[in-house]
Design a protein around this motif. Structure first.
Motif, PDB file in Angstrom:
ATOM      1  N   ILE A 151       0.845  -1.200   0.000  1.00 17.06           N
ATOM      2  CA  ILE A 151       0.000   0.000   0.000  1.00 17.06           C
ATOM      3  C   ILE A 151       0.878   1.248   0.000  1.00 17.06           C
ATOM      4  O   ILE A 151       0.608   2.204  -0.725  1.00 17.06           O
ATOM      5  CB  ILE A 151      -0.956  -0.012   1.218  1.00 17.06           C
ATOM      6  CG1 ILE A 151      -1.998  -1.132   1.057  1.00 17.06           C
ATOM      7  CG2 ILE A 151      -1.625   1.342   1.412  1.00 17.06           C
ATOM      8  CD1 ILE A 151      -2.778  -1.431   2.315  1.00 17.06           C
ATOM      9  N   HIS A 152       1.936   1.225   0.784  1.00 15.81           N
ATOM     10  CA  HIS A 152       2.858   2.352   0.852  1.00 15.81           C
ATOM     11  C   HIS A 152       3.484   2.628  -0.517  1.00 15.81           C
ATOM     12  O   HIS A 152       3.583   3.787  -0.937  1.00 15.81           O
ATOM     13  CB  HIS A 152       3.937   2.068   1.897  1.00 15.81           C
ATOM     14  CG  HIS A 152       4.895   3.190   2.105  1.00 15.81           C
ATOM     15  ND1 HIS A 152       6.139   3.200   1.544  1.00 15.81           N
ATOM     16  CD2 HIS A 152       4.773   4.339   2.807  1.00 15.81           C
ATOM     17  CE1 HIS A 152       6.754   4.318   1.895  1.00 15.81           C
ATOM     18  NE2 HIS A 152       5.950   5.021   2.658  1.00 15.81           N
ATOM     19  N   VAL A 191       4.626  15.217 -10.368  1.00 12.44           N
ATOM     20  CA  VAL A 191       5.089  15.402 -11.759  1.00 12.44           C
ATOM     21  C   VAL A 191       3.985  16.019 -12.606  1.00 12.44           C
ATOM     22  O   VAL A 191       4.225  16.949 -13.376  1.00 12.44           O
ATOM     23  CB  VAL A 191       5.555  14.048 -12.348  1.00 12.44           C
ATOM     24  CG1 VAL A 191       5.821  14.189 -13.843  1.00 12.44           C
ATOM     25  CG2 VAL A 191       6.810  13.565 -11.633  1.00 12.44           C
ATOM     26  N   ASP A 192       2.754  15.530 -12.450  1.00 15.49           N
ATOM     27  CA  ASP A 192       1.631  16.058 -13.232  1.00 15.49           C
ATOM     28  C   ASP A 192       1.262  17.490 -12.832  1.00 15.49           C
ATOM     29  O   ASP A 192       0.759  18.259 -13.622  1.00 15.49           O
ATOM     30  CB  ASP A 192       0.396  15.165 -13.067  1.00 15.49           C
ATOM     31  CG  ASP A 192       0.585  13.794 -13.715  1.00 15.49           C
ATOM     32  OD1 ASP A 192       1.527  13.663 -14.544  1.00 15.49           O
ATOM     33  OD2 ASP A 192      -0.156  12.870 -13.373  1.00 15.49           O
ATOM     34  N   GLY A 193       1.564  17.853 -11.590  1.00 18.20           N
ATOM     35  CA  GLY A 193       1.220  19.169 -11.095  1.00 18.20           C
ATOM     36  C   GLY A 193       2.167  20.269 -11.548  1.00 18.20           C
ATOM     37  O   GLY A 193       1.887  21.442 -11.415  1.00 18.20           O
ATOM     38  N   TRP A 235       1.548   7.205  -6.477  1.00 21.52           N
ATOM     39  CA  TRP A 235       0.511   8.209  -6.743  1.00 21.52           C
ATOM     40  C   TRP A 235       1.013   9.612  -6.399  1.00 21.52           C
ATOM     41  O   TRP A 235       0.782  10.568  -7.138  1.00 21.52           O
ATOM     42  CB  TRP A 235      -0.751   7.913  -5.945  1.00 21.52           C
ATOM     43  CG  TRP A 235      -1.529   6.720  -6.409  1.00 21.52           C
ATOM     44  CD1 TRP A 235      -1.302   5.965  -7.529  1.00 21.52           C
ATOM     45  CD2 TRP A 235      -2.659   6.147  -5.772  1.00 21.52           C
ATOM     46  NE1 TRP A 235      -2.212   4.951  -7.607  1.00 21.52           N
ATOM     47  CE2 TRP A 235      -3.072   5.044  -6.542  1.00 21.52           C
ATOM     48  CE3 TRP A 235      -3.366   6.441  -4.613  1.00 21.52           C
ATOM     49  CZ2 TRP A 235      -4.152   4.250  -6.199  1.00 21.52           C
ATOM     50  CZ3 TRP A 235      -4.440   5.655  -4.267  1.00 21.52           C
ATOM     51  CH2 TRP A 235      -4.834   4.567  -5.054  1.00 21.52           C
ATOM     52  N   ALA A 236       1.692   9.723  -5.251  1.00 27.13           N
ATOM     53  CA  ALA A 236       2.203  11.034  -4.842  1.00 27.13           C
ATOM     54  C   ALA A 236       3.239  11.564  -5.835  1.00 27.13           C
ATOM     55  O   ALA A 236       3.231  12.749  -6.177  1.00 27.13           O
ATOM     56  CB  ALA A 236       2.801  10.938  -3.441  1.00 27.13           C
TER      57      ALA A 236
END
Length: 67
Positions: free
Chosen positions: A51-52, A64-66, A58-59
């Protein structure tokens, strides 16, 4: 840790329970229960690691997308 648990379980299952006193049988039962709990905790820990990793991915993507 998993190897240590497996090795300990193997050792505990080789004990001839018919030769044990009542107190030793109780101690053996407690040891087996503790090992079962440790094995379950290791499984939970592995799931948490997975999960980590997903959350970290995702983070990183969000960072990168931001940009």
């Amino acid at each position: 840790m998993a190897d240590t648990i497996a090795e300990t379980v193997d050792l505990l299952y080789t004990i001839d329970q018919d030769q044990l006193t009542l107190d030793q049988q109780i101690a053996l039962g407690s040891a087996l229960a503790a090992l079962a709990q440790a094995e379950r905790l290791e499984q939970i820990n592995e799931q948490l690691r997975g999960i980590h990793q997903v959350l970290n991915t995702w983070a990183l993507r969000a960072t990168v997308d931001g940009r």
